[in-house]
Design a protein around this motif. Sequence first.
Motif, PDB file in Angstrom:
ATOM      1  N   ALA A   1      19.343  -2.348  24.462  1.00 17.48           N
ATOM      2  CA  ALA A   1      19.955  -2.892  23.036  1.00 17.48           C
ATOM      3  C   ALA A   1      21.042  -2.090  22.459  1.00 17.48           C
ATOM      4  CB  ALA A   1      19.058  -3.464  22.204  1.00 17.48           C
ATOM      5  N   GLU A   2      20.476  -0.790  22.272  1.00 25.12           N
ATOM      6  CA  GLU A   2      21.408   0.275  21.624  1.00 25.12           C
ATOM      7  C   GLU A   2      20.601   1.537  21.914  1.00 25.12           C
ATOM      8  OE1 GLU A   2      20.893  -0.526  17.371  1.00 25.12           O
ATOM      9  OE2 GLU A   2      19.514   0.993  16.977  1.00 25.12           O
ATOM     10  N   MET A   3      21.545   2.601  21.913  1.00 29.62           N
ATOM     11  CA  MET A   3      21.216   3.882  22.108  1.00 29.62           C
ATOM     12  C   MET A   3      21.463   4.827  21.082  1.00 29.62           C
ATOM     13  SD  MET A   3      22.211   4.277  26.232  1.00 29.62           S
ATOM     14  CE  MET A   3      21.310   5.735  26.522  1.00 29.62           C
ATOM     15  N   VAL A   4      20.417   5.599  20.283  1.00 29.81           N
ATOM     16  CA  VAL A   4      20.536   6.550  19.440  1.00 29.81           C
ATOM     17  C   VAL A   4      20.556   7.968  19.797  1.00 29.81           C
ATOM     18  CG1 VAL A   4      19.846   7.155  17.107  1.00 29.81           C
ATOM     19  CG2 VAL A   4      19.867   4.674  17.918  1.00 29.81           C
ATOM     20  N   LEU A   5      21.439   8.672  19.782  1.00 29.88           N
ATOM     21  CA  LEU A   5      21.680   9.760  20.428  1.00 29.88           C
ATOM     22  C   LEU A   5      21.797  11.165  19.505  1.00 29.88           C
ATOM     23  CD1 LEU A   5      24.256   8.828  23.269  1.00 29.88           C
ATOM     24  CD2 LEU A   5      21.632   8.574  23.305  1.00 29.88           C
ATOM     25  N   ILE A   6      20.988  11.905  19.484  1.00 29.44           N
ATOM     26  CA  ILE A   6      20.924  13.019  18.357  1.00 29.44           C
ATOM     27  C   ILE A   6      20.931  14.208  18.963  1.00 29.44           C
ATOM     28  CG2 ILE A   6      19.595  14.059  16.583  1.00 29.44           C
ATOM     29  CD1 ILE A   6      18.100  11.492  16.447  1.00 29.44           C
ATOM     30  N   ASP A   7      21.884  15.198  18.523  1.00 24.38           N
ATOM     31  CA  ASP A   7      22.142  16.351  19.087  1.00 24.38           C
ATOM     32  C   ASP A   7      22.655  17.300  17.669  1.00 24.38           C
ATOM     33  OD1 ASP A   7      22.525  19.127  20.535  1.00 24.38           O
ATOM     34  OD2 ASP A   7      21.609  17.995  22.030  1.00 24.38           O
TER      35      ASP A   7
ATOM     36  N   CYS B   1      26.330   2.310  20.831  1.00 28.34           N
ATOM     37  CA  CYS B   1      25.632   3.566  21.102  1.00 28.34           C
ATOM     38  C   CYS B   1      26.139   4.334  19.574  1.00 28.34           C
ATOM     39  CB  CYS B   1      26.518   4.335  22.049  1.00 28.34           C
ATOM     40  SG  CYS B   1      26.030   6.020  22.243  1.00 28.34           S
ATOM     41  N   PHE B   2      25.104   5.051  19.315  1.00 28.74           N
ATOM     42  CA  PHE B   2      25.363   5.791  18.071  1.00 28.74           C
ATOM     43  C   PHE B   2      25.175   7.338  18.182  1.00 28.74           C
ATOM     44  CE2 PHE B   2      23.582   1.808  16.866  1.00 28.74           C
ATOM     45  CZ  PHE B   2      24.454   1.309  15.682  1.00 28.74           C
ATOM     46  N   THR B   3      26.288   8.094  18.328  1.00 25.95           N
ATOM     47  CA  THR B   3      26.214   9.465  18.388  1.00 25.95           C
ATOM     48  C   THR B   3      26.221  10.264  17.173  1.00 25.95           C
ATOM     49  OG1 THR B   3      28.463   9.583  18.613  1.00 25.95           O
ATOM     50  CG2 THR B   3      27.276   9.698  20.792  1.00 25.95           C
TER      51      THR B   3
END
Length: 640
Positions: A325-331, A353-355
Amino acid sequence: MKHIFKNITDWYFTKKAVPYWFILLLDCLLVFLNGWIALFLTRPQAFVNDVLFWSNFWGILINVLIYAISFKIFHTYHGIVRYSTFHDLANISSSTSSAAIVSYGVSKGLRYLGVTAVALPNFYGEFIVVIGVTLAMFVVRVAVKFMFELSRTDTRTTNIFIYGVLEGGVSLAKSIFNQDVKKYTLKGFISPNGDFVGQRLLGVRVYPENANLVNIMREDEIHAVMISPLQTDHFRENQAIISALTDAGIKIMVMNQAEEWDGKSPLSHERMRDIEIEDLLPRDKIEVDMGAIGQNLRRKRILITGAAGSIGSEMVRQIAKYSPAEMVLIDQAETPMHDVRLYMAEHHPKIKCFTIVGSITNRKFMEIIFDSHRPDYVLHAAAYKHVPMMEDNPAMAVQNNIEGTRVIADLAVKYKTGKFVMISTDKAVNPTNVMGCSKRICEIYCQSLNQAIVDGKVEGVTQFVTTRFGNVLGSNGSVIPIFREQIKNGGPITVTDPEMVRFFMLIPEACKLVLEAGTMGKGGEIYVFDMGKPVKIVNLAKRMIKLSGAKNIDIVFTGLRDGEKLYEEVLASSENTLPTDHPKIMIAKVREYDYATAVENEERLLKQSYTFDDMEIVRIMKEIVPEFKSNNSKYEVLDK
């Protein structure tokens, strides 16, 4: 004469293709000519009798029309002649046979009606026509194909063998025969299983896989061998032939690891690339039911920490295939995170998608993210992982690895995340360095928190699963990219110790196992992976030098770095694991900790980290993890 032929063929074959009408006209001309040949053989009197001559002339023209209609129905002239195949030849036979039957029927009908002004070939004449036309069309196409092959012959092409004689090898060979620009010349097949040895396949000989093979290849001036994708695993297991080929300077070509081939569709030689060291390391094939895993991830909200790293970014690629449904990407690494953002925009534009650039230690920021997105799954890959760096910076190992994990784990519980999968390391097993110990403390916290939820001491629904594995090939900072860069710069290659041994796994394989373990886990498990066979680092370096073709590259031994050990622990042995349904995934037998004790230990350690007193920080880490014994490190004094 040779130059004239080449000029003509170069002019013809640089054209895209001659018009369809030209091929149809040529085929009709062949029918016309064969009609006259048949007339001469069956009705020679027609050439001395005007009435018979003209009646047969009109008959031949009608016959040409019948054949032209048949060519139209069967599309015999639509193919590019230079690429004619057996299918095209079979199509020609069907077309001419059908035309002959119709022509003979028309001939009988005209005779029955008493029409004498038009005389089509009789039975024998039509038989001669159909045989002559079929053969002539065959010969024309084969001749054009032959001239096309001859025109592309160039001394600069690479002579190759194909490893494999089944569908993969044959499909590769057909692709090579149909090259637009001839780069490769097929000189033979290698049969790994002994099938068809000594016979000829597609016009070239089949050779056995034996000790004399490389000598034969040298004699035939073979410069490369293409490995059928159906034989990649078998080839990798035969380290003897790999060594012999690399020693002889014969290039090895394989299909990309990330690509798949169904064994049925045409296989293009353009998909083959020069082999890399990752392709040659001995390992068993890992089977994972990605379809079942995908069902669990589809339409779920997925949060990945360390999403720009080697493991995290591969997780992104694998999970994105299953339409979450959605991807929350953290770095916290901005530039690599931007690369991930571009990848998602190009390959998965429909996925929300949230980067996010930020540190997992920033509790306030992380809470905003969890509150906004309420992830169903958390894949926690963020960590400082370089052993020598963490030996010098234990405070950062505590603040980032340990406290960062605690922040994400606590928020997962608070916001009712269903599954939390933590990526750990083999260095957490009987750790000899700060990095490994920090990851072991992360394991302890997650496992104890899971048990506290089960016991009702902490309110929550989150299932915590930990995965441990060893070195992944090609990851940031691993030996292979370092060796590759050193070879590129002319050497030397630096190896810590001639006896240094490590276990290796491909990044995609490791990530698949992580997802599989995460799916099967019910909470509280620490899964370990069977890493296969150990690899001596100096042998790895030597083979990379051979594969590169570089000369005079020296290997220099620099000695163990701080915190390193010669041999990593074997993760998956019967003494320290329990089996699961997957042969490559086991459950580690580890000491369990009370949650309250784990919290107290982490708070005490975090407080000490802000003193930046390395010795005191590590002393507390050793109290928490009694099996932590430093190796080749200034912290060894704490073990006495």
